[in-house]
Design an enzyme around this catalytic site. Structure first.
Site, short mmCIF file in Angstrom:
data_model
loop_
_atom_site.label_atom_id
_atom_site.label_comp_id
_atom_site.label_asym_id
_atom_site.label_seq_id
_atom_site.Cartn_x
_atom_site.Cartn_y
_atom_site.Cartn_z
N GLU A 216 -4.33 2.32 -1.55
CA GLU A 216 -3.65 3.48 -2.13
C GLU A 216 -4.57 4.68 -1.95
O GLU A 216 -5.54 4.84 -2.68
CB GLU A 216 -3.29 3.22 -3.60
CG GLU A 216 -2.67 1.85 -3.80
CD GLU A 216 -1.69 1.71 -4.95
OE1 GLU A 216 -1.51 2.67 -5.70
OE2 GLU A 216 -1.11 0.61 -5.07
N SER B 16 -3.79 -3.58 -2.34
CA SER B 16 -3.16 -2.32 -1.97
C SER B 16 -4.20 -1.34 -1.46
O SER B 16 -5.29 -1.22 -1.99
CB SER B 16 -2.44 -1.72 -3.18
OG SER B 16 -3.36 -1.35 -4.17
N SER C 276 0.82 -1.20 0.00
CA SER C 276 0.00 0.00 0.00
C SER C 276 0.85 1.25 0.00
O SER C 276 2.06 1.22 0.19
CB SER C 276 -0.87 0.00 1.26
OG SER C 276 -1.73 -1.11 1.28
#
Lengths: 355, 355, 355, 355
Positions: free
Chosen positions: D270, D268, D230
């Site tokens: 993000e 992830s 991430s």
């Protein structure tokens, strides 16, 4: 005739390409173009591209779809209902910015002619702005042109470059337009295909990047070119994906754009439309339920899927540049074809690592 | 000529109405209709409504805008860029479902004729489905009709009911169509106006609710009417609101719909477009900054604003029912006017509490 | 003990209620409360409510979920990942505004104790603000309290009113808190259940509306009560719904709120979390695909589903008011129970039409 | 002590760097860390990073904010209300995945201690998963640690690399963590600053790309490293931007990630949080309106702004890699520092074109 990127031995990513390296590798998907070129009384460099997102009639059995808006300075039509219902019930048409309404109207007429009982329809139309080469204000596309693009739609190898809606587009200062690519994914010992078709009309001269190599401008650009352009990306697959999965997939397209040097400018319409040909549900069913297969969501499945999206988008953009012929249009301005042979003398694009 | 709800002494909410009780109470806002009625060769009951969201030319100086999608089974055009840029640069046009493309195209043509240098435009078009009264598949609206609606646009009192785009609409089993209302808000000793215009085409017979009274069906409905209809809601104000504030405002429209008995069915396109005439920014500026006033956001400001939205939407829907004349259309079916006098004998709508 | 709305013969909508008229009618769903009441050294009127959204362990086999934010002045935790992945992997916990972090932390600890190999977790926690009765700034909820609420979770009839997270909540000037309701839907000759659980803490005195009757304030309110409160809505079903369908379903909750007189104020956190117990996918699978059933989407299926949502939300809110006992809290202020018997002498709530 | 990327003469983009090349170049912005390292009884490599998004007290006068979710497999807290109200009223804290609840709770306590009358608060907390080096399941961060990070916050040069919340993070197989960068923008002859701070924990070994050069793995990676990590990105500016403009700005961060080789994997998180220190509005005002400056939106303004975002994000990620020291953690595994000198012998990173 110009060669495609793959013919130069350039690899994009590590996945296997489909047979045609085209969105039409997804079974049932068809593409057709109508190219409009004339020099008098106006300089016309525009057209229509039709993507039929599945075999048979998509009105009778819509395909599943989703979209992603990277930057919404764009005039696409039909995304609202696509997001609510997660389905596409018409071909997807691409054209120039000022002709979306007419093309949408023609798509309604076209559908009504085959389905006279239809009383509601959600046409899906995307666009880029070809006004640097085309007298866009003449709005030259006609309903008949739409019909011809639809009629021309077929599977197998497709025309790319300065064709159909791509006729007047410019990308990184070179002639852009239509590009395509596909990749094969294997899950549970079964091959699936993912494909992209792009209409490229974005990027500043000097930003073009191929496999990490930033390509210095090799041709003169259009004078006073300040347009901060757009890209339409159509993603298709025969993987059984839900609306949410298709949306996640379409969100990855930005990474493919970025890998070519795109920076998503203020006035760009960067729009992604994704569809799956699996799990089509007829317009009318007798039962309240359908049985469907779904892709399980984990790193082993979504990893290759997202890689496939990014690689297809990157390659499809480059494909549009490799295949588009130089085009002279409005005011005598020329958008030069990317001089591939010359470029490959300067930049080593084949030996670098696969991604 | 039928009377408006306010003429019966019915109060909706506790805020003061504007002078005309119309979206045109917002200074600069103009509304025009083109009504299409014919019986041969086809039965046509449709039209176009134009809302010009501010004085002068909105292309030269766009107004601020936002939208909210309550249910996206709808074909509105232009919302994508509206959300990205927070501005509206054309009149807002309303029409029938199958004519959005043509109307959008006509709006481009109209703008180009006044602004020949324009090379990109985001037309805003909304729609409802009038196919219960109108042979919608004939797609009868023409570019000339769009021009007439725009030309007819004016401030002051506006026509409501079965007029313009409302000609063929049905609401709760009664004749619906265009309705409007406005409210006055006072902040810092200055009056501001908020107004709504609706195109009503939703609601099941028997669900209509006025001030909490559920009104039993008083007229025969259209046979085999299974359409789960839509509503377009246009909100305007001269309050200086940001895009985010306009979006929050437009989100409240659902509560106004609910108060009339609406339940937001599966196939409804329930779309809200909100605009502010304050803080207009010219298309081209010499400086990088502009000075703007903004409404501070707290319960004292947003409370009355949201109340105004809910009340205006509720009243505008009812206004469309109170003012629409009975209309006989396709297949000889009649959408009957709400029999107000008869209804008010049965239901006490004036003595109940203000909200 | 106070009686529920249904015991007074009041109908909400036209669908059949589930056995317990509770979210626990959805097989596998369990609810537990931990109520915190003390008077010294601080005045504490708060608690925790746990909803376990399916049988067995939701970490091992998450349930499908989605959410809808009607107004986002709220501090709910976990909605980001819920929207991305469309699944819920923990119980859903409700508490007061200033204890969400601690409750989230306790939920992580609780899950780790059962799943020591867990290295990533998305706890789902919602909240309303009980500071009118509770010294919220003391942040009295402990990890042990969370454990007790989870341990207390069971199917069958559940406690409602001033209990668990509802202990200190106020709704339309009356004592609010926890309410629930359920409805039966039949598709393809199979019954399915939809249920709602609400934490009600919204609404201005005098706005309460029951079956269209606006109920004048029947009790004195809290002095200087300017809080513009919130509502958490949890929707559960055993219908096989996709993320998109669950989201569409959760979007309808606003219409249930509106029917009780709610107006969605500026400072309200109005949050809906919906889940389906069908088509649960184990955390780890050997195959890349799963076979699932899906509800076909048309007026025949989505119509009853949306009706069920609206009716359940409306009734669950009223249920919280009918069952909550008067509660005296901070500063000696009392939130009075809705005086149901008195109200029903004034308002005829049983004879009016079903909706 | 390791050197920053700029000390090697590497340019990222064409804009001028700020004085410290740090988010703290935005006047009023402060950053502090609390680093937790211990080896017994558990192996702890984690911490807290505090970003105070403006001078004075952000509770009394919140800053404007917005966020963008590139992939929502993340547990950030507080984004819901940030999107509704467009403002940030607490410091922004970063920590490990399993401590977000506790850190959020500590932030509430911290704010209450300074503002005892506070009854509602929206803490903003982000996270990445440091479980490859840290025994994350021990959840080692305490409220006291949060207090120390906040107390340590200051302007001027900031610590980067394996510090604070970055202590246990890994990026492209190298030691990652905290990185920062800033750029100067000039509008109307006035300089403004845009800065980024990242917590980098993403990327597969071998994908790292610097100025288009794909860097082959130069160190052994963590065995069996399958985490698809991430990144948290905090963007700050003193430009007067609206919520919508901040959101557009935050949407560009994905392009900065992509330029470093990131591909936005399935698991992830993000997340981008953007804020502007301009146009702060006090919590309580006497008037209903405030006068504000706004950036006009066109290619001349948004172009440099978006370039600044992309360049800052790209450089901040690389900065985290250039400055992070090798760290040995759980199971004796080592995340090696990027061997910059060695890398620069192999790859020419200084002579390539500016972007």
């Amino acid at each position: 005739m110009r060669k495609r990127l793959m013919e130069y031995g350039i690899q994009i990513g590590m996945l296997e390409r489909g047979r045609q390296n085209s969105i039409t590798d997804v079974p049932g998907v068809r593409v057709g173009h109508k190219t409009l070129v004339s020099n008098s009384p106006e300089v016309i460099r525009t057209g229509v591209t039709a993507i039929i997102p599945g075999d048979g009639d998509v009105y009778d059995a819509p395909v599943r779809g989703a979209c992603s808006v990277i930057n919404g300075f764009g005039k696409s039509i039909g995304l609202l209902q696509l997001e609510e219902l997660g389905r596409i019930e018409t071909p997807i048409l691409l054209t120039n910015t000022l002709n979306t309404g007419l093309v949408s109207d023609a798509l309604v007429e076209y559908t009504l002619s085959a389905h006279p009982a239809c009383r509601s329809l959600n046409p899906v139309v995307g666009e880029c702005n070809d006004s640097r080469l085309n007298q866009i204000e003449r709005r030259s596309v006609s309903a008949a042109d739409v019909g011809e693009a639809l009629k021309a739609a077929s599977g197998g190898p497709i025309q790319t470059g300065a064709v159909g809606s791509g006729t007047g587009m410019i990308c990184f200062g070179y002639k852009g337009g239509i590009g395509t690519a596909s990749r094969i994914l294997n899950f549970d010992n079964t091959p699936f295909t993912i494909g992209a078709l792009v209409l490229s009309n974005f990027g500043e001269a000097g930003d073009l990047t191929i496999k990490g190599r930033r390509i210095a401008p090799l041709v003169p650009g259009i004078p006073d070119d300040h347009l901060d352009g757009s890209i339409m990306i159509i993603l298709g697959t025969d993987l059984p994906l839900s609306h949410r999965q298709l949306k996640r997939m379409s969100n990855r397209a930005a990474f493919g754009i970025a890998r070519t040097g795109g920076r998503c400018g203020h006035t760009s319409g960067e729009i992604v439309i994704a569809f799956s040909t699996a799990n089509r549900v007829p317009r009318s069913t007798k039962t309240a339920f359908v049985e469907t297969r779904c892709l399980v969501e984990n790193n082993n499945t979504m990893g290759p899927l997202f890689d496939g999206v990014i690689d297809c988008v990157e390659e499809a953009i480059l494909d549009s540049l490799f295949t588009a012929e130089s085009t002279t249009g409005k005011n005598g301005h020329t958008a030069h074809a990317l001089p591939v042979e010359e470029m490959m003398k300067v930049y080593d694009l084949t030996s670098v690592t696969a991604r």
